[in-house]
Design a protein around this motif. Structure first.
Motif, short mmCIF file in Angstrom:
data_model
loop_
_atom_site.label_atom_id
_atom_site.label_comp_id
_atom_site.label_asym_id
_atom_site.label_seq_id
_atom_site.Cartn_x
_atom_site.Cartn_y
_atom_site.Cartn_z
N LEU A 1 23.93 27.00 56.92
CA LEU A 1 24.80 28.22 55.96
C LEU A 1 24.35 29.43 55.94
CD1 LEU A 1 26.50 25.39 55.28
CD2 LEU A 1 26.43 26.53 52.72
N THR A 2 24.64 30.47 56.09
CA THR A 2 23.88 31.85 56.55
C THR A 2 24.25 32.78 55.12
OG1 THR A 2 23.91 31.50 58.81
CG2 THR A 2 23.31 33.44 57.89
N ILE A 3 23.29 33.36 54.51
CA ILE A 3 23.53 34.33 53.60
C ILE A 3 23.23 35.57 54.08
CG2 ILE A 3 22.99 35.05 51.13
CD1 ILE A 3 24.40 32.73 50.99
N ASN A 4 24.17 36.24 54.63
CA ASN A 4 23.72 37.66 55.39
C ASN A 4 24.23 38.61 54.26
OD1 ASN A 4 26.48 37.68 55.51
ND2 ASN A 4 26.40 36.99 57.40
N GLU A 5 24.08 40.02 54.76
CA GLU A 5 24.19 41.24 53.93
C GLU A 5 25.80 41.33 53.63
OE1 GLU A 5 23.06 44.73 56.06
OE2 GLU A 5 20.73 44.41 55.98
N GLY A 6 26.73 40.63 54.57
CA GLY A 6 28.02 40.88 54.15
C GLY A 6 28.45 40.02 53.29
N VAL A 7 27.85 38.65 53.05
CA VAL A 7 27.94 37.62 52.24
C VAL A 7 27.52 38.15 50.85
CG1 VAL A 7 27.44 35.48 51.06
CG2 VAL A 7 27.95 35.69 53.76
N LEU A 8 26.26 38.83 50.66
CA LEU A 8 25.53 39.20 49.85
C LEU A 8 26.73 40.38 48.79
CD1 LEU A 8 21.97 39.33 50.49
CD2 LEU A 8 23.11 37.80 48.72
N LEU A 9 27.25 41.28 49.79
CA LEU A 9 27.80 42.56 49.47
C LEU A 9 29.25 42.18 48.78
CD1 LEU A 9 27.91 45.53 49.05
CD2 LEU A 9 29.00 45.56 51.39
N THR A 10 29.92 41.27 49.36
CA THR A 10 31.34 40.64 49.04
C THR A 10 31.19 39.99 47.92
OG1 THR A 10 31.77 40.62 51.47
CG2 THR A 10 33.40 39.61 49.86
N ALA A 11 30.38 39.01 47.79
CA ALA A 11 30.39 38.38 46.34
C ALA A 11 29.83 39.10 45.09
CB ALA A 11 29.33 37.10 46.64
N GLY A 12 28.68 40.01 45.50
CA GLY A 12 28.40 40.94 44.40
C GLY A 12 29.44 41.78 43.97
N LEU A 13 30.13 42.32 44.81
CA LEU A 13 31.29 43.20 44.51
C LEU A 13 32.36 42.40 43.59
CD1 LEU A 13 31.81 45.46 47.64
CD2 LEU A 13 30.77 46.15 45.47
N LEU A 14 32.77 41.37 43.98
CA LEU A 14 33.74 40.48 43.12
C LEU A 14 32.73 40.13 41.68
CD1 LEU A 14 36.24 38.91 43.03
CD2 LEU A 14 34.96 36.82 43.58
N GLY A 15 31.75 40.08 41.46
CA GLY A 15 31.05 39.54 40.48
C GLY A 15 31.13 41.07 39.70
N LEU A 16 30.84 42.19 40.06
CA LEU A 16 30.79 43.38 39.33
C LEU A 16 32.31 43.82 39.05
CD1 LEU A 16 28.36 45.58 41.10
CD2 LEU A 16 28.15 44.74 38.93
N SER A 17 33.06 43.44 39.56
CA SER A 17 34.63 43.63 39.33
C SER A 17 34.99 43.10 38.12
CB SER A 17 35.54 43.30 40.52
OG SER A 17 35.56 41.86 40.54
N VAL A 18 34.44 41.85 37.91
CA VAL A 18 34.64 40.96 36.69
C VAL A 18 34.21 42.00 35.44
CG1 VAL A 18 33.83 39.05 35.15
CG2 VAL A 18 34.35 39.07 37.66
N GLY A 19 33.03 42.56 35.48
CA GLY A 19 32.65 43.41 34.29
C GLY A 19 33.42 44.54 34.17
N ILE A 20 33.86 45.31 35.34
CA ILE A 20 34.61 46.57 35.35
C ILE A 20 36.10 46.14 34.78
CG2 ILE A 20 35.64 48.37 36.96
CD1 ILE A 20 33.27 47.84 38.92
N VAL A 21 36.55 45.24 35.23
CA VAL A 21 37.81 45.11 34.90
C VAL A 21 37.88 44.26 33.30
CG1 VAL A 21 40.02 43.87 35.06
CG2 VAL A 21 38.87 44.76 36.99
N GLY A 22 37.05 43.47 33.15
CA GLY A 22 37.10 42.66 31.88
C GLY A 22 36.51 43.70 30.72
N GLY A 23 35.69 44.66 31.05
CA GLY A 23 35.20 45.62 29.95
C GLY A 23 36.02 46.76 29.82
N ALA A 24 36.97 47.19 30.46
CA ALA A 24 37.95 48.48 30.41
C ALA A 24 38.61 48.15 29.03
CB ALA A 24 38.72 48.51 31.72
N LEU A 25 39.47 47.22 28.75
CA LEU A 25 40.20 46.96 27.63
C LEU A 25 39.16 47.11 26.35
CD1 LEU A 25 43.11 46.87 26.30
CD2 LEU A 25 42.79 44.33 26.52
N PRO A 26 38.33 46.34 26.01
CA PRO A 26 37.43 46.58 25.06
C PRO A 26 36.77 47.71 24.76
CG PRO A 26 36.99 44.50 26.13
CD PRO A 26 37.64 45.30 26.92
#
Length: 400
Positions: A358-383
């Motif tokens: 299994l290989t954790i490369n830059e693409g994996v880090l970036l994609t998984a990181g963006l999905l995680g950040l989107s949780v905060g961006i979307v989940g924090g908008a209504l509050p």
């Protein structure tokens, strides 16, 4: 404009400094984001590792001839007459020749064989590749790490280091039963972790004899003469046989093989990660709504003191994104230590197991990181929007 910026900075600082008061719900949000990141990173690292193992095995300077209209070795059949015609050609067909004028080539066949594991008692299907003596020379990056290569005609095998480490039964000097006959392990080879290390190599005639495949050839490998040589070889093949034959570079062959399985892994991974992301977003929304309710009087008070709605919105949203960012960082660190380099295996196109890391490369880090950040961006908008609608009187009534 500067006044609004200062207001926003003050409210962001106040929100972040008040996090210890809401430690439990803040940690739960960060951990939910971290879990989403870990799940997606796990699937993506599996796909990336599989692609890396196969793509690193292919060389653009080696051509693979396949017969029967297929683009895989499994199911291919290159006629003996076509091979003799190719070898007899003396013109430039795009392939390298030795000092005697003969093509540098290797006829090959792949057989899926069952190899028992002495420690677990579980058998695994591995690829036994029969090849001409020049076969290992045509594979870039392959080195003999122990013992020697198989002798022509002998029932001897050379084992890739990756499966040699997994199967103690394949120790040098030992005999192992593959098919209906015994084979002696005479060496190990390495290829930098590529898919070659998941194969067992033997002499072509010995494999054909042991598995009753006399005269059969699934592929022919040739060393290409340079840029554009593959096109010249394709033109040559189109004129020498009634049987459909194709020529592809080894790099293209393995890239095509890797894409199907890698896409299948992603196809399973993304829906799981997205479902978890939806759950984490709902959790983030609940967390931030609790945060806003807990600080209702404070938010309404600063609004009454002249702080703008925009500053209240950005400050609350920034808190959600900050918690998500903490979860992303934690999830990526955990994923790196848990998944990166972890040994795995799957069934390849030749119906045999392919081992990879299994290989954790830059693409994996970036994609998984963006999905995680989107949780905060979307989940924090209504509050955050709710925080802008808190009048002082409503907040005091809510407390009362």
């Amino acid at each position: 404009m500067s006044s609004k910026l200062k207001q926003t900075q003050v409210m962001i600082r106040a929100n972040l400094l008040s996090l210890p008061r809401r430690f439990a719900i803040a940690v739960s949000m960060a951990l939910s984001v971290a879990l989403v990141v870990c799940v997606l990173a796990g699937f993506l690292s599996m796909a990336a590792g599989f692609e890396k193992a196969l793509k690193s095995a292919g060389s653009p300077s080696v051509a693979v001839i396949l017969g029967g209209g297929t683009n895989q070795e499994n199911g291919s059949d290159v006629p003996a007459g076509a091979i003799r015609t190719i070898e007899a050609m003396r013109g430039d067909i795009g392939a390298v020749r030795d000092t005697a004028g003969n093509l540098v080539s290797s006829r090959e066949i792949v057989v899926a064989v069952e190899v028992p594991d002495d420690q677990t008692g579980v058998a695994k299907m591995l690829a036994l590749r029969g090849m001409d003596p020049t076969g290992h020379y045509l594979r870039d990056g392959v080195t003999l790490t122990a013992g020697r290569f198989a002798k022509p005609g002998a029932r001897e095998i050379v084992v890739g280091e990756r499966i040699a480490a997994e199967f103690p039964a394949l120790a040098i000097g030992r005999q192992v039963r593959l098919g209906s006959v015994n084979w002696t392990v005479v060496g190990y080879f390495s290829s930098g972790g590529s898919a070659f290390e998941s194969e067992i190599w033997a002499d072509l005639d010995a494999v054909r004899s042991a598995f009753d495949r006399l005269g059969e050839v699934q592929s022919v490998r040739l060393r290409l003469g340079g840029p554009g040589a593959i096109d010249k070889l394709k033109t040559t093949l189109g004129s020498i046989s009634a049987t459909p034959m194709v020529a592809v570079t080894e790099a293209d062959l393995y890239a095509a093989q890797s894409s199907g399985t890698a896409n299948l892994i992603r196809m399973f991974g993304w829906p799981v990660a997205l479902l978890m992301a939806l759950g984490a977003t709902a959790g983030a929304l609940n967390t931030m709504m609790s945060s806003v309710s807990d600080r209702a009087v404070e938010i309404a008070t600063v609004r009454a003191l002249g702080f703008s709605r925009l500053s209240a919105f950005i400050a609350t949203w920034a808190e959600a994104v900050a918690l998500a960012a903490v979860g992303v960082i934690f999830g990526l660190v955990v994923s790196w230590f848990v998944f990166n380099g972890w040994q795995a295996s799957t069934i390849g196109v030749n119906n045999a197991s392919i081992s990879f890391q299994l290989t954790i490369n830059e693409g994996v880090l970036l994609t998984a990181g963006l999905l995680g950040l989107s949780v905060g961006i979307v989940g924090g908008a209504l509050p955050a929007f709710y925080a802008t609608r808190l009048p002082l009187t409503a907040a005091l009534r809510a407390r009362g």
